[in-house]
Design an enzyme around this catalytic site. Structure first.
Site, PDB file in Angstrom:
ATOM      1  N   ALA A  61      13.650 -20.302  44.737  1.00 52.01           N
ATOM      2  CA  ALA A  61      12.527 -20.787  43.933  1.00 52.01           C
ATOM      3  C   ALA A  61      12.398 -19.943  42.668  1.00 52.01           C
ATOM      4  CB  ALA A  61      11.244 -20.682  44.755  1.00 52.01           C
ATOM      5  N   GLY A 100      15.077 -20.534  48.582  1.00 46.94           N
ATOM      6  CA  GLY A 100      15.174 -21.974  48.414  1.00 46.94           C
ATOM      7  C   GLY A 100      16.609 -22.428  48.229  1.00 46.94           C
ATOM      8  N   GLU A 103      17.824 -22.790  51.615  1.00 44.20           N
ATOM      9  CA  GLU A 103      17.154 -23.958  52.214  1.00 44.20           C
ATOM     10  C   GLU A 103      17.777 -25.254  51.694  1.00 44.20           C
ATOM     11  OE1 GLU A 103      13.252 -22.407  51.096  1.00 44.20           O
ATOM     12  OE2 GLU A 103      12.625 -22.661  53.177  1.00 44.20           O
ATOM     13  N   GLU A 123      12.392 -14.333  51.181  1.00 48.48           N
ATOM     14  CA  GLU A 123      10.996 -14.597  50.831  1.00 48.48           C
ATOM     15  C   GLU A 123      10.035 -13.531  51.335  1.00 48.48           C
ATOM     16  OE1 GLU A 123      13.155 -16.852  51.644  1.00 48.48           O
ATOM     17  OE2 GLU A 123      12.839 -18.710  50.538  1.00 48.48           O
TER      18      GLU A 123
HETATM   19  N1  COA Z   1      13.093 -16.637  40.011  1.00 44.41           N
HETATM   20  C1  COA Z   1      12.901 -16.259  38.738  1.00 44.41           C
HETATM   21  N2  COA Z   1      13.660 -15.348  38.115  1.00 44.41           N
HETATM   22  C2  COA Z   1      14.650 -14.791  38.819  1.00 44.41           C
HETATM   23  C3  COA Z   1      14.910 -15.135  40.149  1.00 44.41           C
HETATM   24  C4  COA Z   1      14.076 -16.102  40.759  1.00 44.41           C
HETATM   25  N3  COA Z   1      14.266 -16.497  42.021  1.00 44.41           N
HETATM   26  N4  COA Z   1      15.965 -14.415  40.587  1.00 44.41           N
HETATM   27  C5  COA Z   1      16.344 -13.662  39.550  1.00 44.41           C
HETATM   28  N5  COA Z   1      15.554 -13.872  38.488  1.00 44.41           N
HETATM   29  C6  COA Z   1      15.683 -13.288  37.152  1.00 44.41           C
HETATM   30  C7  COA Z   1      15.432 -11.794  37.161  1.00 44.41           C
HETATM   31  O1  COA Z   1      14.068 -11.496  37.001  1.00 44.41           O
HETATM   32  C8  COA Z   1      16.247 -11.352  35.976  1.00 44.41           C
HETATM   33  O2  COA Z   1      15.506 -11.658  34.818  1.00 44.41           O
HETATM   34  P1  COA Z   1      15.622 -10.752  33.502  1.00 44.41           P
HETATM   35  O3  COA Z   1      17.051 -10.829  33.091  1.00 44.41           O
HETATM   36  O4  COA Z   1      14.657 -11.364  32.568  1.00 44.41           O
HETATM   37  O5  COA Z   1      15.224  -9.360  33.939  1.00 44.41           O
HETATM   38  C9  COA Z   1      17.445 -12.276  36.002  1.00 44.41           C
HETATM   39  O6  COA Z   1      17.031 -13.416  36.767  1.00 44.41           O
HETATM   40  C10 COA Z   1      18.677 -11.691  36.646  1.00 44.41           C
HETATM   41  O7  COA Z   1      18.320 -11.165  37.920  1.00 44.41           O
HETATM   42  P2  COA Z   1      18.879  -9.777  38.444  1.00 44.41           P
HETATM   43  O8  COA Z   1      18.211  -9.508  39.731  1.00 44.41           O
HETATM   44  O9  COA Z   1      18.783  -8.760  37.382  1.00 44.41           O
HETATM   45  O10 COA Z   1      20.402 -10.158  38.665  1.00 44.41           O
HETATM   46  P3  COA Z   1      21.406  -9.695  39.792  1.00 44.41           P
HETATM   47  O11 COA Z   1      22.692 -10.324  39.471  1.00 44.41           O
HETATM   48  O12 COA Z   1      21.338  -8.211  39.958  1.00 44.41           O
HETATM   49  O13 COA Z   1      20.841 -10.323  41.177  1.00 44.41           O
HETATM   50  C11 COA Z   1      19.944 -12.044  42.626  1.00 44.41           C
HETATM   51  C12 COA Z   1      20.795 -11.728  41.379  1.00 44.41           C
HETATM   52  C13 COA Z   1      19.823 -13.531  42.745  1.00 44.41           C
HETATM   53  C14 COA Z   1      20.620 -11.459  43.876  1.00 44.41           C
HETATM   54  C15 COA Z   1      18.559 -11.374  42.475  1.00 44.41           C
HETATM   55  O14 COA Z   1      18.035 -11.718  41.209  1.00 44.41           O
HETATM   56  C16 COA Z   1      17.544 -11.797  43.498  1.00 44.41           C
HETATM   57  O15 COA Z   1      17.515 -11.233  44.572  1.00 44.41           O
HETATM   58  N6  COA Z   1      16.693 -12.771  43.141  1.00 44.41           N
HETATM   59  C17 COA Z   1      15.599 -13.174  43.974  1.00 44.41           C
HETATM   60  C18 COA Z   1      16.053 -14.064  45.080  1.00 44.41           C
HETATM   61  C19 COA Z   1      14.883 -14.508  45.891  1.00 44.41           C
HETATM   62  O16 COA Z   1      14.112 -13.709  46.393  1.00 44.41           O
HETATM   63  N7  COA Z   1      14.753 -15.805  46.043  1.00 44.41           N
HETATM   64  C20 COA Z   1      13.692 -16.373  46.798  1.00 44.41           C
HETATM   65  C21 COA Z   1      12.597 -16.763  45.903  1.00 44.41           C
HETATM   66  S1  COA Z   1      11.236 -17.323  46.842  1.00 44.41           S
END
Ligand code: COA
Ligand code: ADP
Length: 719
Positions: A61, A100, A103, A123
């Site tokens: 999400a 998501g 999911e 989450e």
């Molecule tokens: N929603 C909104 N923004 C997100 C996002 C999400 N689910 N996941 C990552 N971003 C954004 C980060 O804030 C970052 O933004 P910025 O460049 O403005 O700082 C950018 O995407 C890159 O993320 P980053 O974490 O720096 O990259 P990464 O390659 O190190 O890691 C992920 C990628 C996907 C592993 C990590 O971002 C992550 O764990 N995201 C969350 C996943 C999550 O919890 N999803 C469930 C949501 S309910």
């Protein structure tokens, strides 16, 4: 936001296109709805493959949308539609399938993962639960114990583990999309009904109640007061005991209790704060995205004490050759054995081979002449550090970066004794340095932007959360610790006990209260610092120590405890008593109770009942108040930096967001009023006097923490 192509004449390839992680924003959900409808209604299309652009399936999400009202199609009915469709849908998972994203993959009828992909339902780490069917479908796919573990920890699993668990059907080293297309064509003949997870019954262990009970107790013990994992257990129970149609309703009800909670807001704030903290700006205007870090191909560590060993291990395990220096042969040999042992244990735990060939040990600074960067970690003694830096300045080639692992000494004073002050910077690691994630990068006024960029990027490479801070006594973390622990000591004088204060702080969520923490760290450390700064010493009458020093209120109790040789866990006695030196089982000590009673009666202090609320307010508002001063002084550029430091270096509970976020959640107006109240009662404690920035923010209507930066004058910025 979702691209549609027809491949192999009959497979619809839907690509999510929302860089950088293809999060399921309203536009993406809209895109999926439209493209799926097209695929399902086009008679030419026999199967569908869903993938993500740039080798990333989907990061879940869009967390940024959580703060606003729901726009665009809701996810649950959209996912139900994909699952119910009569054409096979295959998820081609590259990069990540998280939250998501997973999911979405779970409603696809088949899942193919690239061997480097990671999957998970994180989450819970954001204070919510997987509420697009994740808590109902995953248990139906892999059973209750495995699903429960993944959902309550939020752990990411590798593609290989996902295959073992049964989350994915195939792992490939080739292009996952191409493999998925072939797979989809082969799947055409197979019936889809058993592939729809929502129609499966959940495989349940016979001891379901006992299992859920045990997990609940574990969570309550480990994550005191944290709501989301408990809600996850209830949702998984629903998957085990209810049909899907009811389970999904239960999931949604539980989500409603979490979604707008303060804990969810705090945890989501932490997610972004961690990323914001890496984005530094210097007073010159130079910043993270316009300064290229230098490449570090070799490093040296001076001093193989507790810190130096951890730093050497952290460097070697990310592939950086390290030369380690000690002052005598015996210490060098001990250090060598310790570092090798630590590195071997670390490698074993990670299932890789230990990079021992990257380590060299020497007694001579002369051997450092060619390294790219040196991290000094000798005793915390300015004269000694200066002599080491003078020597390094002579020995190392002119381009070598010189870093100090001091926990509070003046980095600029060290820069001043070298021939390259612009290449000198503080790298303040936390103990044990190979475990703790925090790194304060201490920028002196003369540190160049390239030096800052290099230290920040090296920290990241070492797996640390690096925060750029200015140069002042104690920097950010330790500077703030003083008012916090001072308040705890004053509360002892007034009638509290160490165990009462610790319990209040631990109930708040700290892993350890302030007294248990100082017993662990060693009480002699602070005692030495107080002696060096002239606050205590031989001139003080040990029987009748004054309660004012250097013009302000002073609590001599910590010194009195040290004078009895009680240095904490290592001596078996400190604020608590332990079964043996080095023991960890803290028990309240009647001798400390006696000491406090004698002290109070000597000074005519009538002990009073102190509430947990007062303990929390005095300790934590004093902590945040110093944080406001740090922002005012330009020692930290933004509140997120302070919060990240406290989360990763000082055990501040993540579900409270950090001291500055916590203050904003309590309400700045209230924090101000309570500080004014306590300052009136204790006018000789300057730390309780509300900081001008706090007053200013309240006068501006208490803006949210993300907006404070606009109100902080950067005139005095040290960053
Ligand atoms: N929603 C909104 N923004 C997100 C996002 C999400 N689910 N996941 C990552 N971003 C954004 C980060 O804030 C970052 O933004 P910025 O460049 O403005 O700082 C950018 O995407 C890159 O993320 P980053 O974490 O720096 O990259 P990464 O390659 O190190 O890691 C992920 C990628 C996907 C592993 C990590 O971002 C992550 O764990 N995201 C969350 C996943 C999550 O919890 N999803 C469930 C949501 S309910
Ligand atoms: P910390 O807990 O900060 O790591 P320690 O006291 O455990 O501090 O370790 C400091 C280490 O630095 C000791 O092992 C000491 O021998 C070493 N040391 C002190 N001076 C020098 C020096 N000039 N060169 C190399 N090592 C030194």
């Amino acid at each position: 936001m979702a691209r549609y192509e027809l491949v192999k004449r009959s497979v619809a390839l839907i690509t999510l296109t929302n860089p950088p992680v293809n999060a399921l924003s309203s536009a993406v959900r809209h895109g999926i709805a439209k493209t799926m409808e097209r695929a399902l209604s086009d008679p030419k299309v026999t199967a569908v493959v869903i993938c993500g652009e740039n080798g990333r399936f989907c990061g879940g999400a869009d967390i940024r949308e959580f703060a606003g009202p729901l726009r665009g199609p809701p996810l649950v009915p959209l996912l139900d539609l994909i699952e119910a469709g009569e054409k096979p849908v295959v998820a081609a998972i590259e990069g990540v399938a998280l939250g998501g994203g997973l999911e979405l993959a779970l409603v696809c009828h088949y899942r193919i993962a690239h061997f480097k992909a990671r999957l998970g339902l994180p989450e819970v780490t954001l204070g919510i639960l997987p509420a697009a069917g994740g808590t109902q479908r995953l248990p139906r796919l892999i059973g209750i114990p495995a699903a429960l573990e993944l959902i309550i920890t939020g752990r990411h699993v590798s593609a290989q583990e996902a295959l073992k668990l049964g989350i994915v059907d195939q792992v490939t080293e080739q292009n996952a999309c191409e493999v998925a297309v072939e797979f989809a064509l082969r799947a055409l003949a197979k019936p889809l009904s058993s592939r729809r997870l929502s129609s499966r019954t959940t495989p349940c262990p016979p001891n379901l109640d006992a299992l859920l009970e045990a997990v609940t107790m574990q969570i309550q013990k480990k994550a005191r007061g944290v709501m989301a994992p408990l809600a996850c257990v209830q949702a998984v129970r629903a998957a085990a005991t209810m049909p899907y149609s009811q389970g999904i309703k239960r999931e949604s009800e539980l989500m409603a209790t979490l979604f707008h909670s303060g804990q969810a807001r705090a945890l989501q704030y932490c997610f972004f704060a961690e990323r914001t903290a890496g984005k530094w700006t210097l007073p010159s205007g130079a910043q993270w995205n316009d300064t290229k870090p230098r490449e570090i191909r070799s490093a040296a560590v001076i001093g193989l004490g507790t810190m130096g060993r951890g730093i050497a291990v952290s460097l070697a395990r990310v592939g950086i050759p390290v030369i380690a220096v000690e002052s005598d042969k015996k210490l060098l040999e001990t250090g060598r054995q310790m570092v090798i042992g630590m590195l071997e244990r670390d490698a074993k735990r990670r299932g890789v081979s230990a990079s021992l060939n990257l380590l060299k040990f020497t007694l001579s600074l002369q051997d450092l002449k060619d390294v790219d960067l040196v991290i000094e970690a000798v005793f915390e003694d300015m004269a000694l550090k200066k002599s080491v830096f003078r020597e390094l300045s002579k020995v190392c080639r002119p381009a070598t970066l010189l870093c100090t692992n001091t926990s509070g000494l003046d980095v600029d004073a060290l820069a001043g004794v070298t021939d390259r002050p612009q290449l000198v910077i503080g790298m303040h690691f936390f103990s044990p340095a190979h475990v703790m994630k925090l790194l304060e990068v201490v920028c002196g006024p003369r540190s160049s932007s390239e030096t800052v960029a290099t230290a920040m990027s090296l920290g990241k490479r070492m797996g640390k959360v690096s925060v750029a801070v200015g140069n002042c006594p104690g920097f950010v973390g330790n500077r703030m610790l003083k008012p916090y622990s001072d308040q705890a000591s004053f509360l002892l004088e007034e009638g509290a006990t160490p165990e009462q204060i610790d319990k209040a702080l631990e109930d708040f969520g700290f892993a350890m209260g302030v007294f248990r923490m100082s017993d662990l760290a060693g009480l002699d450390v602070g005692w030495r610092v107080r002696k060096e700064s002239g606050l205590t010493g031989p001139d003080v009458d040990p029987k009748n120590p004054p309660r004012r020093r250097q013009g302000r209120k002073y609590c001599p109790i910590p010194d009195m405890v040290c004078e009895q040789g009680r240095f904490g866990q290592k001596t078996g006695r400190g604020w608590y008593v332990y079964d043996k030196p080095g023991g960890t089982n803290a028990k309240p000590d009647p001798l400390i109770q006696n000491l406090l009673e004698t002290y109070r009666s000597r000074y005519g202090i009538k002990p009073r009942n102190i509430t947990d609320q007062e303990i929390i307010e005095r300790c934590l508002f004093a902590l945040a108040n110093e944080g406001f001063r740090i922002l005012e002084d330009g020692i930290a550029a933004q509140p997120e930096d302070i919060d990240v430091i406290y989360l990763f270096g000082y055990g501040f509970p993540r579900h409270r967001g950090g001291p500055m976020f916590y203050a904003s959640m309590v309400g700045l107006q209230r924090v101000l009023e309570r500080l004014e109240h306590y300052h009136q009662a204790h006018p000789d404690v300057p730390h309780l006097e509300p900081s001008p920035l706090l007053k200013k923010l309240v006068a501006c209507g208490s803006p949210p923490v993300q907006k404070w930066r606009e109100h902080i004058k950067t005139m005095h910025s040290h960053l």
